[in-house]
Design an enzyme around this catalytic site. Structure first.
Site, PDB file in Angstrom:
ATOM      1  N   LYS A  52       4.178  17.469 -10.785  1.00 29.47           N
ATOM      2  CA  LYS A  52       5.135  16.231 -10.957  1.00 29.47           C
ATOM      3  C   LYS A  52       4.128  15.191 -11.290  1.00 29.47           C
ATOM      4  O   LYS A  52       4.283  14.590 -12.383  1.00 29.47           O
ATOM      5  CB  LYS A  52       6.155  16.187  -9.846  1.00 29.47           C
ATOM      6  CG  LYS A  52       6.944  14.635 -10.285  1.00 29.47           C
ATOM      7  CD  LYS A  52       7.522  14.328  -8.918  1.00 29.47           C
ATOM      8  CE  LYS A  52       7.067  14.002  -7.831  1.00 29.47           C
ATOM      9  NZ  LYS A  52       6.692  12.322  -7.756  1.00 29.47           N
ATOM     10  N   ASN A  53       3.354  14.718 -10.361  1.00 26.04           N
ATOM     11  CA  ASN A  53       2.677  13.789 -10.446  1.00 26.04           C
ATOM     12  C   ASN A  53       1.448  13.644 -11.530  1.00 26.04           C
ATOM     13  O   ASN A  53       1.073  12.561 -11.951  1.00 26.04           O
ATOM     14  CB  ASN A  53       1.571  13.358  -9.127  1.00 26.04           C
ATOM     15  CG  ASN A  53       2.863  12.857  -8.116  1.00 26.04           C
ATOM     16  OD1 ASN A  53       4.002  12.478  -8.567  1.00 26.04           O
ATOM     17  ND2 ASN A  53       2.122  12.448  -6.894  1.00 26.04           N
TER      18      ASN A  53
ATOM     19  N   ARG B 279       9.826   4.967  -9.572  1.00 26.55           N
ATOM     20  CA  ARG B 279       8.679   4.055  -9.761  1.00 26.55           C
ATOM     21  C   ARG B 279       7.699   4.326 -10.670  1.00 26.55           C
ATOM     22  O   ARG B 279       7.196   3.391 -11.357  1.00 26.55           O
ATOM     23  CB  ARG B 279       8.121   3.863  -8.426  1.00 26.55           C
ATOM     24  CG  ARG B 279       7.488   2.613  -8.073  1.00 26.55           C
ATOM     25  CD  ARG B 279       6.846   2.671  -6.758  1.00 26.55           C
ATOM     26  NE  ARG B 279       6.006   1.374  -6.740  1.00 26.55           N
ATOM     27  CZ  ARG B 279       4.522   1.565  -7.190  1.00 26.55           C
ATOM     28  NH1 ARG B 279       4.110   2.544  -7.776  1.00 26.55           N
ATOM     29  NH2 ARG B 279       3.836   0.044  -6.991  1.00 26.55           N
TER      30      ARG B 279
ATOM     31  N   CYS C 292      11.028   0.262  -1.640  1.00 31.04           N
ATOM     32  CA  CYS C 292      11.414   1.770  -1.671  1.00 31.04           C
ATOM     33  C   CYS C 292      11.315   2.252  -0.343  1.00 31.04           C
ATOM     34  O   CYS C 292      10.911   1.532   0.534  1.00 31.04           O
ATOM     35  CB  CYS C 292      10.676   2.392  -2.696  1.00 31.04           C
ATOM     36  SG  CYS C 292       8.835   2.897  -1.975  1.00 31.04           S
TER      37      CYS C 292
ATOM     38  N   ARG D 289       5.400  -1.437  -1.914  1.00 32.77           N
ATOM     39  CA  ARG D 289       4.751  -0.770  -3.316  1.00 32.77           C
ATOM     40  C   ARG D 289       4.809  -1.586  -4.485  1.00 32.77           C
ATOM     41  O   ARG D 289       5.356  -1.528  -5.485  1.00 32.77           O
ATOM     42  CB  ARG D 289       5.401   0.490  -3.491  1.00 32.77           C
ATOM     43  CG  ARG D 289       5.344   1.538  -2.433  1.00 32.77           C
ATOM     44  CD  ARG D 289       6.064   3.021  -2.764  1.00 32.77           C
ATOM     45  NE  ARG D 289       4.888   3.816  -3.750  1.00 32.77           N
ATOM     46  CZ  ARG D 289       5.241   5.095  -4.151  1.00 32.77           C
ATOM     47  NH1 ARG D 289       6.353   5.541  -3.683  1.00 32.77           N
ATOM     48  NH2 ARG D 289       4.513   5.618  -4.807  1.00 32.77           N
TER      49      ARG D 289
ATOM     50  N   ASP E 111       1.112  12.139   0.741  1.00 35.61           N
ATOM     51  CA  ASP E 111       2.035  13.264   0.494  1.00 35.61           C
ATOM     52  C   ASP E 111       1.931  14.404   1.246  1.00 35.61           C
ATOM     53  O   ASP E 111       3.252  15.246   0.951  1.00 35.61           O
ATOM     54  CB  ASP E 111       2.107  13.504  -1.111  1.00 35.61           C
ATOM     55  CG  ASP E 111       2.385  12.073  -1.995  1.00 35.61           C
ATOM     56  OD1 ASP E 111       2.825  11.323  -1.299  1.00 35.61           O
ATOM     57  OD2 ASP E 111       2.152  12.588  -2.983  1.00 35.61           O
TER      58      ASP E 111
ATOM     59  N   ILE F 100      -1.884   4.844   3.967  1.00 31.04           N
ATOM     60  CA  ILE F 100      -1.680   4.408   2.494  1.00 31.04           C
ATOM     61  C   ILE F 100      -0.427   3.501   2.442  1.00 31.04           C
ATOM     62  O   ILE F 100      -0.379   2.586   1.638  1.00 31.04           O
ATOM     63  CB  ILE F 100      -1.681   5.726   1.681  1.00 31.04           C
ATOM     64  CG1 ILE F 100      -2.758   6.600   1.750  1.00 31.04           C
ATOM     65  CG2 ILE F 100      -1.233   5.258   0.106  1.00 31.04           C
ATOM     66  CD1 ILE F 100      -4.167   6.090   1.270  1.00 31.04           C
TER      67      ILE F 100
ATOM     68  N   ARG G 183      14.150  15.567  -6.604  1.00 30.03           N
ATOM     69  CA  ARG G 183      13.161  14.699  -7.364  1.00 30.03           C
ATOM     70  C   ARG G 183      11.667  15.468  -7.758  1.00 30.03           C
ATOM     71  O   ARG G 183      11.174  15.135  -8.799  1.00 30.03           O
ATOM     72  CB  ARG G 183      12.670  13.442  -6.803  1.00 30.03           C
ATOM     73  CG  ARG G 183      13.940  12.456  -6.600  1.00 30.03           C
ATOM     74  CD  ARG G 183      13.410  11.148  -6.023  1.00 30.03           C
ATOM     75  NE  ARG G 183      12.362  10.599  -6.866  1.00 30.03           N
ATOM     76  CZ  ARG G 183      11.523   9.729  -6.303  1.00 30.03           C
ATOM     77  NH1 ARG G 183      11.709   9.057  -5.450  1.00 30.03           N
ATOM     78  NH2 ARG G 183      10.512   9.384  -7.172  1.00 30.03           N
TER      79      ARG G 183
HETATM   80  C1  UD1 Z   1       1.036   7.687  -6.310  1.00 30.78           C
HETATM   81  C2  UD1 Z   1       1.842   8.934  -6.204  1.00 30.78           C
HETATM   82  C3  UD1 Z   1       2.595   9.079  -4.794  1.00 30.78           C
HETATM   83  C4  UD1 Z   1       1.376   8.980  -3.838  1.00 30.78           C
HETATM   84  C5  UD1 Z   1       0.479   7.830  -4.138  1.00 30.78           C
HETATM   85  C6  UD1 Z   1      -0.737   7.681  -2.933  1.00 30.78           C
HETATM   86  C7  UD1 Z   1       2.680   9.363  -8.463  1.00 30.78           C
HETATM   87  C8  UD1 Z   1       3.604   9.149  -9.615  1.00 30.78           C
HETATM   88  N1  UD1 Z   1       2.797   8.917  -7.266  1.00 30.78           N
HETATM   89  O1  UD1 Z   1       1.995   6.696  -6.246  1.00 30.78           O
HETATM   90  O2  UD1 Z   1       3.290  10.332  -4.711  1.00 30.78           O
HETATM   91  O3  UD1 Z   1       2.181   8.900  -2.368  1.00 30.78           O
HETATM   92  O4  UD1 Z   1      -0.044   7.787  -5.431  1.00 30.78           O
HETATM   93  O5  UD1 Z   1      -1.313   9.007  -3.092  1.00 30.78           O
HETATM   94  O6  UD1 Z   1       1.358   9.711  -9.057  1.00 30.78           O
HETATM   95  N2  UD1 Z   1      -0.567  -0.786  -4.059  1.00 30.78           N
HETATM   96  C9  UD1 Z   1      -0.644  -2.083  -4.308  1.00 30.78           C
HETATM   97  N3  UD1 Z   1      -0.649  -2.805  -5.460  1.00 30.78           N
HETATM   98  C10 UD1 Z   1      -0.495  -2.049  -6.611  1.00 30.78           C
HETATM   99  C11 UD1 Z   1      -0.492  -0.522  -6.525  1.00 30.78           C
HETATM  100  C12 UD1 Z   1      -0.374   0.150  -5.522  1.00 30.78           C
HETATM  101  O7  UD1 Z   1      -0.956  -2.887  -3.288  1.00 30.78           O
HETATM  102  O8  UD1 Z   1      -0.381  -2.671  -7.810  1.00 30.78           O
HETATM  103  C13 UD1 Z   1      -1.029  -0.053  -2.885  1.00 30.78           C
HETATM  104  C14 UD1 Z   1       0.415   0.796  -2.695  1.00 30.78           C
HETATM  105  O9  UD1 Z   1       1.305  -0.212  -1.994  1.00 30.78           O
HETATM  106  C15 UD1 Z   1      -0.161   1.695  -1.600  1.00 30.78           C
HETATM  107  C16 UD1 Z   1      -1.404   1.851  -2.060  1.00 30.78           C
HETATM  108  O10 UD1 Z   1      -1.982   0.785  -3.013  1.00 30.78           O
HETATM  109  O11 UD1 Z   1      -0.418   1.159  -0.297  1.00 30.78           O
HETATM  110  C17 UD1 Z   1      -1.470   3.246  -3.030  1.00 30.78           C
HETATM  111  O12 UD1 Z   1      -0.717   3.110  -3.803  1.00 30.78           O
HETATM  112  P1  UD1 Z   1      -0.799   3.938  -5.196  1.00 30.78           P
HETATM  113  O13 UD1 Z   1      -1.946   5.035  -5.445  1.00 30.78           O
HETATM  114  O14 UD1 Z   1      -0.437   2.942  -6.265  1.00 30.78           O
HETATM  115  O15 UD1 Z   1       0.625   5.048  -5.345  1.00 30.78           O
HETATM  116  P2  UD1 Z   1       1.343   5.194  -6.375  1.00 30.78           P
HETATM  117  O16 UD1 Z   1       0.680   5.438  -7.830  1.00 30.78           O
HETATM  118  O17 UD1 Z   1       2.475   4.274  -6.628  1.00 30.78           O
END
Ligand code: UD1
Length: 438
Positions: free
Chosen positions: A22-23, A93, A117, A122, A310, A332, A402
């Site tokens: 999915k990701n 998201r 969320c 996030r 995850d 994370i 999902r």
């Molecule tokens: C993706 C995955 C999700 C997984 C996560 C971490 C998809 C669709 N989803 O989510 O399943 O759990 O990676 O492996 O691929 N952060 C910030 N600012 C930002 C972006 C992120 O502070 O602009 C923080 C987040 O709150 C979190 C960390 O960085 O603490 C990692 O998040 P991120 O890798 O961005 O997660 P997603 O890409 O949303």
């Protein structure tokens, strides 16, 4: 809302086919916005987030055809709307992945801020900061991010240093940079296999992306991209979940269509914990676990190639059945232990202090009514239900829909006893007959 009713205590035995990731499918679908030509994706899992992403693309004006259940042909020749609305972003998201491609191809994009969320705040500040390094002007209007390319309508290549590793942030920037003028370098980029899979698709579309899968990605921008055909990689989180399902039930499963190298850390942790895992060939794993073999082992979640967040909840379910005390540290997301209190209601011995959960096993779990709070938490409760004595009822399984393709059908085919109690009003996925053989 649909529920699962699980009768615990059945050993799993047989073969499970792993679905597409999915990701990986989500960003690859968004990448189709970068070209007027068709992008065909195979091995797309049939899960709700994918349906949501398809709806977003259609709302923007793209044509999304599904010649087969797991093949999507997306043609974004007629994009008229440049907005990912709040209604969609709040449910998924990953719809923020439209931002990079829209901005790169059309010079403008409007995307709702995702808000909170279940697993934490996030934010998307890192995506926005990085886009500014490519010359984008970014503002906030009524809860929406409004982004524009510089005056001539085209992003400018630049150097981005991510303060924190972000998976979708890296993907958004990589997509944006493909059509920027000049070279972009992304430092401290996410190394997840899904990032590398997206880069492979982009390169098939004609992009010049190097280094995806490493901490530094270089993109030479070009004027336009073309169509392509691509097969999505197997889902490493589904793979890990089924590894845990076999282990927690003292079962014996063969997992096919997977990529063991993408699950290396999970495989090595499970082996340390007493699970037997054999790499039968490049795409097949055999997993077995003897009664009483599970030992407590600590984990810390970190970006790839370390232990994935995850898989944290599913690993916690497994540790409730391991002899000894394990410490599970989540680095994370700040609020990702909601499954722990549900497992405690089933008899697990778990205490939480800050970002560490201490699990003491092995506990006898007993069936209870529990609530799924997010996608992976729901999977962990299914695992707990598989081993619990008596009946477990999991409410709000829309979370699991999902991201897991027919998890109950796959588990039942190898000996589990899970009934989906359908709510005809809220159930939006077509009934099993339309889903076909898994
Ligand atoms: C993706 C995955 C999700 C997984 C996560 C971490 C998809 C669709 N989803 O989510 O399943 O759990 O990676 O492996 O691929 N952060 C910030 N600012 C930002 C972006 C992120 O502070 O602009 C923080 C987040 O709150 C979190 C960390 O960085 O603490 C990692 O998040 P991120 O890798 O961005 O997660 P997603 O890409 O949303």
């Amino acid at each position: 809302m649909d529920k699962f009713r699980i009768k615990g205590g059945r050993k799993l035995n047989g073969r499970v086919q792993i679905s597409g990731a999915k990701n990986s499918a989500l960003p690859c679908m968004a990448a189709a916005l970068l070209t007027a030509e068709s992008v065909t994706l195979h091995n797309v899992p049939y899960v709700r987030d994918i349906i949501t992403q398809g709806r977003l693309l259609e709302d923007l004006g793209a044509q999304v055809l599904r010649p087969e259940l797991r093949t999507h042909k997306i043609t974004a020749s007629n994009i008229e709307i440049f907005e990912a609305p709040y209604e969609l972003v709040k449910t998924m998201r990953a719809s923020v992945l439209a931002l990079g491609p829209l901005l790169a191809r059309f010079g403008k994009a409007k995307v709702s801020l995702p808000g909170g969320c279940a697993i934490g705040s996030r934010p998307i500040d890192l995506h926005l900061e990085a886009l500014k390094h490519l010359g984008a002007q970014v503002g906030l209007e009524a809860g929406y991010i409004v982004a524009r390319a510089p005056q001539r309508g085209r992003l400018q290549g630049g150097e981005v240093n991510f303060d924190k590793v972000t998976v979708t942030g890296t993907e958004n920037l990589m997509m944006a940079a493909t059509l920027a003028e000049g070279r972009t370098v992304l430092n401290n980029a996410a190394r997840e296999p899904e990032v590398a899979d997206l880069a492979e698709l982009l390169n098939r579309m004609g992009a010049r992306v190097r280094g995806a899968g490493s901490p530094q990605i270089t993109v030479e921008g070009i004027e336009s991209l073309g169509g392509a055909e691509h097969t999505i990689i197997p889902d490493r989180i589904e793979t890990g979940t089924f590894l845990c399902a076999a282990a927690i039930t003292n079962g014996d499963l063969e997992l096919t269509s997977c990529r063991p190298e993408h699950s290396a850390i999970v495989i090595s942790k499970l082996r340390e914990a007493g699970v037997e895992i054999e790499e039968v060939n490049q795409s097949t794993l055999r997993v077995r676990c003897c009664q009483g073999a599970l030992k407590a082992r600590d984990i810390v979640t970190e970006p790839h190639p370390r232990f994935p967040t995850d898989m944290q909840a599913q690993y916690m379910a497994l540790m409730t059945q391991a002899a000894g005390t394990s410490r599970i540290t989540e680095t994370i997301f700040e609020n990702r232990f909601m499954h722990a209190s549900e497992m405690q209601r089933m008899g697990a011995d778990i205490s939480i202090s800050g970002n560490t959960a201490t699990v003491t096993g092995a506990s006898v779990l007993t069936g209870a009514r529990v609530q799924a709070s997010d996608l992976r938490a729901s999977a962990s409760l299914v695992l707990a239900g598989l081993v619990a004595e008596g009946e477990t009822v999991i409410e709000r399984v829309y979370h699991i829909d999902r991201g897991y393709e027919k998890i109950e059908a796959k588990l039942n085919a190898v000996g589990a006893e899970i009934e989906r109690v359908r709510d005809s009003v809220t159930s939006q996925l077509p009934p099993p007959a339309e889903i076909g053989v898994l």
